[in-house]
Design an enzyme around this catalytic site. Structure first.
Site, PDB file in Angstrom:
ATOM      1  N   THR A   1     -15.422  -4.170  47.554  1.00  0.00           N
ATOM      2  CA  THR A   1     -14.762  -5.434  47.904  1.00  0.00           C
ATOM      3  C   THR A   1     -13.365  -5.171  48.432  1.00  0.00           C
ATOM      4  OG1 THR A   1     -15.985  -6.712  46.276  1.00  0.00           O
ATOM      5  CG2 THR A   1     -13.845  -7.594  46.948  1.00  0.00           C
ATOM      6  N   ASN A 210     -20.703   5.952  42.976  1.00  0.00           N
ATOM      7  CA  ASN A 210     -21.581   4.799  42.979  1.00  0.00           C
ATOM      8  C   ASN A 210     -22.783   4.945  42.056  1.00  0.00           C
ATOM      9  OD1 ASN A 210     -20.604   2.618  44.865  1.00  0.00           O
ATOM     10  ND2 ASN A 210     -20.162   4.498  45.976  1.00  0.00           N
ATOM     11  N   SER A 215     -20.734  -1.475  39.434  1.00  0.00           N
ATOM     12  CA  SER A 215     -20.224  -2.792  39.827  1.00  0.00           C
ATOM     13  C   SER A 215     -20.557  -2.986  41.281  1.00  0.00           C
ATOM     14  CB  SER A 215     -18.737  -2.915  39.582  1.00  0.00           C
ATOM     15  OG  SER A 215     -18.006  -2.179  40.481  1.00  0.00           O
TER      16      SER A 215
END
Lengths: 215, 204
Positions: A1, A210, A215
């Protein structure tokens, strides 16, 4: 993000501020990629508190242009920092596309290269693999002609007119790839449209992060 | 607490040497605190309080699955600004408040409503963002409980702490600044960002 918050004491209406922000998104936050995935939370807010003296009313004024240039610089700086923090990144890569027939085609080619796992892993492996750039151009969907294509790494031209440049120095190209910051340039030789985007390499560390961080 | 906190990642080799010295922006103050949204022992919520009279612009992902916070910010930016109203931005890391159905907006309303009440501003001028895990309800009560501490900590110089509070897999806080000289004095710009993965923005 990606989340971005920019604050200024400029005195400007929300409508004019929005115009300035909107026309500078394309060359900054929409010109980066780390992993070709788009978040569901990406947000940018720009707040102008109005505490600085002169009001920016006319977007064609010198003051407005100077303010827009300064805000654009901050936006691009932050966008590049996001790429510099790309998960597992060890190389910061600028992809410059010129000579496209349209802006849309220039962007297609630039992002096809910047999002190519093979180009990104070649950079991680410090391999001046221009063949992978050719493949990325070809898959992009943009108009391209093999025999007009020119590909460079840094200031070295490695391929042009449908062929490897016969006398380019592989030693010099390999040495260049050891830099932390790389420039991959592609000239399509078809028109005047251009696009520059920024990406990073793809390393084992990306998978580590990752796989670990859920998340 | 130590056992619950994940090991910090090494700082990216491409990171700037240091966080830049950002100027204070008149009319804005910042605070950050550890609310324990996902991990204990790290700052994970930031609040920016904005004085009345500010203009706010924005751009957001055009993802068709964008989060409740994004939808809420878009709706609020389209509203008429109440006369003389201040504004606020509240951001948490650790939980993205995304893909949790109607619960997402419930959490947005709880957080922005609590900020509005604490700062005596309309909820329509409180903008929120959340970043972190997707698909788990945001434990918004932890953020609501932290708002008192955030309000008490508001300071014009708190922008770096705010940048740190919104990090997830980021290895460094991001900041940038610029200044425009005018006859009436400088216009100052200071920005912060977070971002490291799931990055291919399609903002509009």
């Amino acid at each position: 993000t990606m989340l971005v918050y920019i604050f200024t004491d400029a005195k400007i209406s929300a409508a004019n501020l929005q115009k300035i922000v909107s026309r500078n998104i394309g060359g900054s936050f929409n010109a980066i990629t780390v992993d070709s995935d788009t978040s569901t939370s990406d947000s940018l807010l720009v707040v102008a508190t109005g505490r600085a003296g002169t009001e920016i009313r006319d977007l064609r004024s010198k003051l407005s242009k100077e303010f827009e240039a300064a805000l654009s610089d901050v936006m691009l700086d932050l966008a590049k920092q996001v790429v510099r923090d790309g998960e597992g990144a060890s190389k910061f890569i600028e992809v410059r596309v010129t000579g496209a027939e349209s802006d849309v085609d220039a962007a297609k080619v630039a992002f096809a290269i910047a999002n190519s796992p093979l180009v990104k892993t070649a950079c991680a492996g410090e391999d001046a693999n221009w063949g992978r750039v050719v493949a990325a151009v070809g898959k992009s969907g943009a108009k391209a002609d093999r025999d007009l294509l020119k590909i460079g790494f840094g200031d070295m031209v490695l391929a042009e007119k449908g062929w490897r440049v016969p006398d380019y120095s592989e030693a010099a190209a390999s040495a260049y790839m050891k830099n932390k910051e790389l420039v991959i340039s592609v000239d399509l030789g078809l028109g005047k449209a251009a696009k520059t985007v920024w990406t990073c390499d793809l390393t084992h560390r990306y998978i580590d992060i990752n796989a670990d961080y859920r998340s | 607490v130590a056992a619950a906190v994940k090991k910090a990642h090494d700082v990216s080799p491409l990171a700037p040497a240091a966080f830049p010295a950002l100027p204070e922006i008149a009319g804005v103050s910042f605070a950050a605190t550890a609310a324990g949204v996902r991990y204990a022992g790290r700052t994970d919520v930031m609040l920016a309080s904005i004085a009345p009279g500010a203009a706010i612009a924005g751009a957001f992902t055009t993802s068709s699955t964008r989060s409740a916070c994004v939808l809420d910010c878009q709706a609020k930016l389209a509203m008429t600004v109440p006369e003389g109203a201040g504004a606020a931005i509240i951001v948490n890391s650790g939980n993205a408040n995304a893909f949790t159905g109607a619960q997402g907006q419930t959490s947005v309303d709880a957080v922005t409503g609590a900020v509005a009440e604490a700062l005596a501003i309309p909820a329509s001028r409180v903008f929120s963002s959340s970043t972190g895990v997707i698909g788990e309800p945001l434990p918004h009560e932890r953020i609501v409980e932290a708002i008192g501490a955030l309000k008490a900590g508001l300071a014009p110089a708190g922008i770096e702490a705010a940048a740190r509070a919104i990090m997830t897999t980021d290895t460094f806080p991001k900041g940038a600044t610029a200044e425009v000289a005018t006859p009436d004095g400088p216009i100052r710009i200071a920005g912060i960002a977070k971002g490291s993965g799931m990055i291919a923005p399609n903002m509009a």
